[in-house]
Design a protein around this motif. Structure first.
Motif, short mmCIF file in Angstrom:
data_model
loop_
_atom_site.label_atom_id
_atom_site.label_comp_id
_atom_site.label_asym_id
_atom_site.label_seq_id
_atom_site.Cartn_x
_atom_site.Cartn_y
_atom_site.Cartn_z
N GLU A 125 3.30 20.98 -11.23
CA GLU A 125 2.81 19.91 -12.10
C GLU A 125 1.31 19.69 -11.91
O GLU A 125 0.81 19.67 -10.78
N LEU A 126 0.59 19.54 -13.02
CA LEU A 126 -0.81 19.15 -13.00
C LEU A 126 -0.94 17.71 -13.47
O LEU A 126 -0.13 17.23 -14.26
N ARG A 127 -1.97 17.03 -13.00
CA ARG A 127 -2.22 15.64 -13.41
C ARG A 127 -2.83 15.62 -14.81
O ARG A 127 -3.42 16.59 -15.27
N PHE A 128 -2.72 14.49 -15.49
CA PHE A 128 -3.36 14.33 -16.79
C PHE A 128 -4.86 14.57 -16.68
O PHE A 128 -5.47 15.18 -17.57
N GLU A 129 -5.46 14.09 -15.59
CA GLU A 129 -6.90 14.30 -15.40
C GLU A 129 -7.24 15.78 -15.33
O GLU A 129 -8.31 16.21 -15.79
N ASP A 130 -6.33 16.55 -14.76
CA ASP A 130 -6.54 18.01 -14.68
C ASP A 130 -6.56 18.61 -16.09
O ASP A 130 -7.39 19.46 -16.40
N PHE A 131 -5.61 18.18 -16.94
CA PHE A 131 -5.55 18.73 -18.29
C PHE A 131 -6.76 18.30 -19.12
O PHE A 131 -7.25 19.07 -19.95
N ARG A 132 -7.25 17.10 -18.88
CA ARG A 132 -8.46 16.68 -19.57
C ARG A 132 -9.62 17.62 -19.21
O ARG A 132 -10.39 18.05 -20.06
N GLU A 133 -9.71 17.95 -17.93
CA GLU A 133 -10.74 18.87 -17.45
C GLU A 133 -10.55 20.27 -18.04
O GLU A 133 -11.51 20.93 -18.44
N LEU A 134 -9.30 20.71 -18.11
CA LEU A 134 -9.02 22.05 -18.63
C LEU A 134 -9.32 22.14 -20.13
O LEU A 134 -9.79 23.17 -20.61
N LYS A 135 -9.04 21.06 -20.86
CA LYS A 135 -9.37 21.09 -22.29
C LYS A 135 -10.88 21.20 -22.49
O LYS A 135 -11.36 21.95 -23.34
N GLU A 136 -11.63 20.44 -21.71
CA GLU A 136 -13.09 20.51 -21.80
C GLU A 136 -13.57 21.91 -21.43
O GLU A 136 -14.51 22.44 -22.04
N ASP A 145 7.58 11.75 -23.53
CA ASP A 145 6.81 10.88 -24.43
C ASP A 145 5.40 10.61 -23.89
O ASP A 145 4.42 10.63 -24.65
N GLU A 146 5.30 10.34 -22.60
CA GLU A 146 4.00 10.01 -22.02
C GLU A 146 3.04 11.20 -22.12
O GLU A 146 1.86 11.04 -22.43
N SER A 147 3.56 12.40 -21.87
CA SER A 147 2.73 13.60 -21.96
C SER A 147 2.28 13.86 -23.40
O SER A 147 1.14 14.27 -23.64
N ALA A 148 3.17 13.62 -24.34
CA ALA A 148 2.83 13.81 -25.75
C ALA A 148 1.73 12.84 -26.16
O ALA A 148 0.78 13.22 -26.86
N ALA A 149 1.84 11.59 -25.72
CA ALA A 149 0.81 10.60 -26.06
C ALA A 149 -0.53 10.99 -25.44
O ALA A 149 -1.59 10.84 -26.07
N PHE A 150 -0.49 11.48 -24.23
CA PHE A 150 -1.73 11.91 -23.58
C PHE A 150 -2.39 13.06 -24.33
O PHE A 150 -3.61 13.05 -24.57
N LEU A 151 -1.60 14.05 -24.70
CA LEU A 151 -2.18 15.20 -25.41
C LEU A 151 -2.77 14.77 -26.74
O LEU A 151 -3.83 15.28 -27.16
N ASN A 152 -2.14 13.82 -27.40
CA ASN A 152 -2.70 13.30 -28.64
C ASN A 152 -4.02 12.59 -28.36
O ASN A 152 -4.99 12.71 -29.13
N GLU A 153 -4.08 11.88 -27.26
CA GLU A 153 -5.29 11.15 -26.90
C GLU A 153 -6.48 12.09 -26.69
O GLU A 153 -7.61 11.78 -27.08
N ILE A 154 -6.24 13.24 -26.07
CA ILE A 154 -7.37 14.16 -25.81
C ILE A 154 -7.66 15.08 -26.99
O ILE A 154 -8.56 15.92 -26.93
N GLY A 155 -6.90 14.92 -28.06
CA GLY A 155 -7.25 15.59 -29.30
C GLY A 155 -6.75 17.01 -29.47
O GLY A 155 -7.45 17.84 -30.04
N VAL A 156 -5.52 17.29 -29.00
CA VAL A 156 -4.98 18.63 -29.26
C VAL A 156 -4.78 18.81 -30.76
O VAL A 156 -4.46 17.85 -31.48
N HIS A 157 -4.98 20.03 -31.24
CA HIS A 157 -4.87 20.31 -32.67
C HIS A 157 -3.48 20.74 -33.10
O HIS A 157 -3.22 20.95 -34.29
N ALA A 158 -2.58 20.91 -32.13
CA ALA A 158 -1.19 21.27 -32.43
C ALA A 158 -0.35 21.01 -31.19
O ALA A 158 -0.85 21.09 -30.06
N TYR A 159 0.92 20.68 -31.41
CA TYR A 159 1.89 20.61 -30.33
C TYR A 159 2.73 21.88 -30.36
O TYR A 159 3.13 22.34 -31.42
#
Length: 344
Positions: A86-97, A113-127
């Motif tokens: 498992e990676l933290r949300f902060e890690d995925f934010r860094e990886l997206k950048e 649900d929480e992970s989906a909301a987070f990915l939407n927050e950082i602006g993923v273009h597709a799930y």
């Protein structure tokens, strides 16, 4: 039509290639960045991860799949295994950048649900929806509300289950991915013809999530019409973890991308014709009507006077019946190619 970021995916577009990291980063952000580097260098369109909170994904008593037990050589629970991956949300934010800086699309599969909301927050273009959630209609309903294009994997499913999912996602752009949910998937259970079945049944863009060994099946999927191809890759198949052994290595990922691009170039428009590079070969390899012996002006041509030989620069052999009984208007030596101008 299906769109991820700036790239439109349709029947005439290049295949969209997703380099699937999944959990092959082994919970290490720096390894994840190395995998992003490999994906970007390969020419893949996107690199995909899996975003989850382990406790929200599995119960503490959930056992691992057979392939997970075999590949990890461990009797730990599925929860214990996933906690290490498992990676933290902060890690995925860094990886997206990091992906943005590398010019490669960041994608991820949310499992809660929480992970989906987070990915939407950082602006993923597709799930990307994993096969395990195809029948999780309440989860799909929540995802549909984000109005983001969805890559829907269909391992283990039948057409009815796919239809149920599409009914929930009726307001979303959906690309359906054919898949066999085993790692590695045995060739005799790949059922590639289902790509066309799905296409005919739902009229959607269809792709293929490949869990087989090597690249051969991905190439075949592209030839059958898959417009998205997803493939797991790793830095080293001997690394510990559930998915490394069924993944391709960096060199093979580059070969996958190059091979798909070559297949696309080779598909053509379907019109059968002589290609420009064949013109010289056509003249050399085909045959013409030539004099079988010396002929004198005024001779009447008989079948014994004509043979077919290379090159193919004269009268085609199919016109031989039209020459019989004609007179020639000049002297011809043996092996000389006839032209229409030689006839009266």
């Amino acid at each position: 039509m299906f769109k991820i970021g700036s790239k439109i995916i349709n029947a005439s577009s290049p295949t969209y290639i997703i380099a699937e990291v999944g959990v092959n980063h082994n919970g290490d952000v720096q390894m994840a960045k190395k995998l992003i580097d490999v994906a970007a260098d390969s020419g893949a369109d996107a690199v995909k991860f899996q975003t989850f909170k382990s406790e929200k994904l599995v119960s503490k008593n959930a056992v691992k799949a057979e392939y997970q037990v075999e590949n990890t050589q461990s009797q730990e629970s599925q929860l214990e295994m996933l906690k290490k991956l498992e990676l933290r949300f902060e890690d995925f934010r860094e990886l997206k950048e990091y992906c943005d800086g590398k010019g490669i699309e960041f994608l991820s599969t949310p499992f809660d649900d929480e992970s989906a909301a987070f990915l939407n927050e950082i602006g993923v273009h597709a799930y990307k929806i994993g096969s395990g959630d195809l029948t999780n209609l309440p989860f799909l309903k929540k995802l549909s509300q984000y109005n983001v294009p969805i890559l829907l994997s269909t391992g283990m499913a039948n057409l009815g289950e796919i239809e149920d999912a599409l009914d929930v996602l009726k307001e979303n752009e959906v690309c359906i991915l054919h898949c066999t949910s085993n790692y590695p998937a045995p060739y005799h259970e790949v059922n590639l013809n289902a790509i066309r079945t799905i296409q005919n049944a739902f009229g959607r863009i269809v792709g293929y999530s490949d869990h087989t060994e090597g690249n051969t099946i991905s190439f075949a999927a592209v030839a059958l019409g898959a417009k998205v191809v997803e493939k797991h890759f790793t830095l080293d198949r001997d690394l510990p973890g559930p998915d490394h052994k069924a993944s391709i290595i960096p060199q093979e990922l580059k070969e996958l991308v190059d091979g798909i691009r070559n297949i696309e170039a080779s598909m053509g428009d379907g019109i059968k014709r002589c290609m420009p590079s064949e013109i010289n070969t056509k003249e050399v390899a085909r045959k013409s009507l030539v004099a079988a012996k010396d002929l004198v002006e005024g001779d009447v041509i008989s079948e014994n006077d004509i043979v077919t030989k290379r090159p193919g620069t004269g009268i085609e052999p199919k016109y031989l019946p039209l020459l019989i009984g004609k007179k020639i208007n000049r002297n011809l030596s043996a092996d000389q190619t006839l032209t229409w101008e030689d006839l009266i």
